[in-house]
Design a protein around this motif. Structure first.
Motif: not given
Length: 479
Positions: A286-290, A400-408
């Motif tokens: 996810y971070l690489k895509i962003l 906020v939702i991303v944090h719920m799914l994969v953490g900080d």
């Protein structure tokens, strides 16, 4: 072939497809802007709005469920295929018979022929759509790219030819139908080895797909309303001419988003779906895509913001100057939107499309009052600002939702995005100085602005982000 190699190979073909399609579509809009009136674009925008609304009900989220579940059962696929065809036929009838009510709402008689003709889309598209889903599931992106290229090229050619021969707004509808017909034929031909329909219709066997699709359907419905409430308000209250200006501005500003992001997300989803239990891997991906999306989209959006005064008269001709201020607002909408997109891939990978439903519901509750209030006082500019505010709030909730799914993840994200933001500010400052001291009108100045801005951003990226040797490595990997 590893997942990384499959992703890079898929990205190569989708990139080629996107580049070719983008050129043809951009040329098409530039030509049509000189041949047609803002009213014509407004009328077609209303038609697209209606088709887009009903398309939500006919898809039912099967594309995401087929990839998520890696579905291959012929009986289940046959049920989904037949269900799509039946729903498509039903929607065609509904759109066709509801045309008088649509004309009454918008008070525009020209809509009758446009909407009735556009309704045939539903009798065409669903013969091939499931095959496209299967091609993506099997990572056959070369076939997907071939379909898109041929459909776009032929559709654009027909549209331009009809516009030159006086078909006005109908040229865009007919060209779109021709392009979709070409896509459908090719999808069936290329996907036939993967799936041959049989006379099997058992909703119970396809129950998991239907349940998966319910939240997706709700999310799509709410997403459509919150994304298009501005268009509905403008068309119904301010008229199709202002909607035409608004549509052209929005299309130009989000061009990078609609063309570049699918290259990444279309390839990423079927691959991430195979690693859905690896939360740490998903977070890293996810971070690489962003990061990749930021570096690709930000310079294009920033460049459009600073060159809008030059680009609009050059490409669209006289009479479209009213779109410049709108484009600059939509640039920020595009920025927030591109950062929001990866959540969709992540949510479907984790099997939680319901989160997208709640996200769109919250955005809708905020956006509609903003659109009404700001639109009432400041016309289309106020509506564009309402769109911007709603998109920003959507992005905050998105994270906020991303944090719920994969953490900080926020710390890494902020460190990653700092560089492209700084590079863009330097680029915008340099181009602004050029405009002040040299000028911005005409082809020569426009080219100079683009070259100057691109050179600065590219140079900074090579110096502080990625080296030439790394670029050569990626190039060798995908060729």
């Amino acid at each position: 072939m590893s997942n990384k190699e499959k992703a890079m190979n898929g990205g190569k073909w989708i990139t080629i497809s996107t580049a070719i399609s983008t050129v043809f579509q951009f040329v098409q809009v530039a030509i049509l802007a000189r041949l047609l009136e803002p009213d014509d674009f407004g009328i077609v925008s209303v038609s697209n709005l209606i088709i887009g609304f009903f398309q939500i009900f006919s898809n039912l989220g099967f594309s995401n469920s087929i990839i998520y579940k890696q579905e291959s059962d012929r009986k289940v696929l046959s049920t989904l295929y037949l269900l799509n065809l039946m729903v498509g036929a039903l929607i065609f009838v509904i759109v066709y018979v509801s045309t008088p009510y649509i004309i009454t709402f918008y008070d525009e008689p020209k809509l009758e022929g446009v909407v009735k003709l556009a309704a045939y889309y539903f009798l065409i598209v669903y013969f091939g759509q499931l095959y496209m889903f299967l091609l993506e599931k099997e990572l056959r992106f070369r076939s997907v790219a071939t379909v898109d290229i041929l459909g776009t090229v032929i559709g654009s050619a027909v549209t331009i030819a009809l516009a030159f021969n006086g078909f006005a707004e109908l040229s865009m509808i007919i060209g779109s139908l021709v392009g979709q017909t070409v896509r459908t034929i090719l999808q069936v031909m290329l996907g036939w080895p993967l799936f041959k329909p049989m006379l099997s219709f058992n909703l119970r066997e396809a129950g998991e797909h239907l349940r998966f699709g319910m939240y997706n359907l709700g999310d799509g419905l709410l997403g459509f309303i919150q994304s298009n409430s501005d268009n509905i308000f403008i068309g119904g209250m301010l008229g199709v001419k202002l909607l035409g200006y608004y549509t052209i501005a929005y299309q130009l500003a989000i061009f990078p988003i609609t063309k570049l992001n699918p290259i990444i997300l279309q390839v990423a989803y079927p691959i991430l779906a195979k690693m859905k239990e690896d939360t740490a891997g998903l977070k890293n991906s996810y971070l690489k895509i962003l990061d990749f999306i930021s570096y690709c989209n930000l310079p294009l959006l920033a460049g459009l913001f600073v060159t809008a005064e030059s680009v609009v008269p050059l490409f669209y001709g006289p009479g479209w100057e009213q779109t410049i201020d709108l484009i600059r607002i939509f640039v920020f909408v595009g920025f927030f939107t591109c950062l929001s997109h990866p959540l969709f891939t992540l949510a479907f990978t984790k099997g939680k499309p319901n989160l997208l439903f709640y996200l769109n519901l919250g955005t809708l509750v905020v956006k509609i009052p903003l659109v009404y209030v700001l639109g009432t006082y400041w016309s289309v500019t106020g509506i564009a600002m309402a769109f911007l505010l709603a998109t920003l709030l959507n992005l905050i909730a998105n994270f906020v939702i991303v944090h719920m799914l994969v953490g900080d993840f926020m710390g890494v994200f902020l460190r990653n995005i700092a560089k492209p933001l700084i590079f863009c500010l330097i680029m915008v400052g340099a181009v602004t100085l050029y405009k002040i001291f040299v000028g911005y009108e005409g082809l020569a100045n426009t080219i100079a602005e683009v070259v100057l801005g691109g050179s600065i951003y590219g140079g900074l990226t090579l110096a502080y982000k990625i080296s030439l040797s790394e670029i050569k490595t990626y190039r060798q990997a995908i060729l």
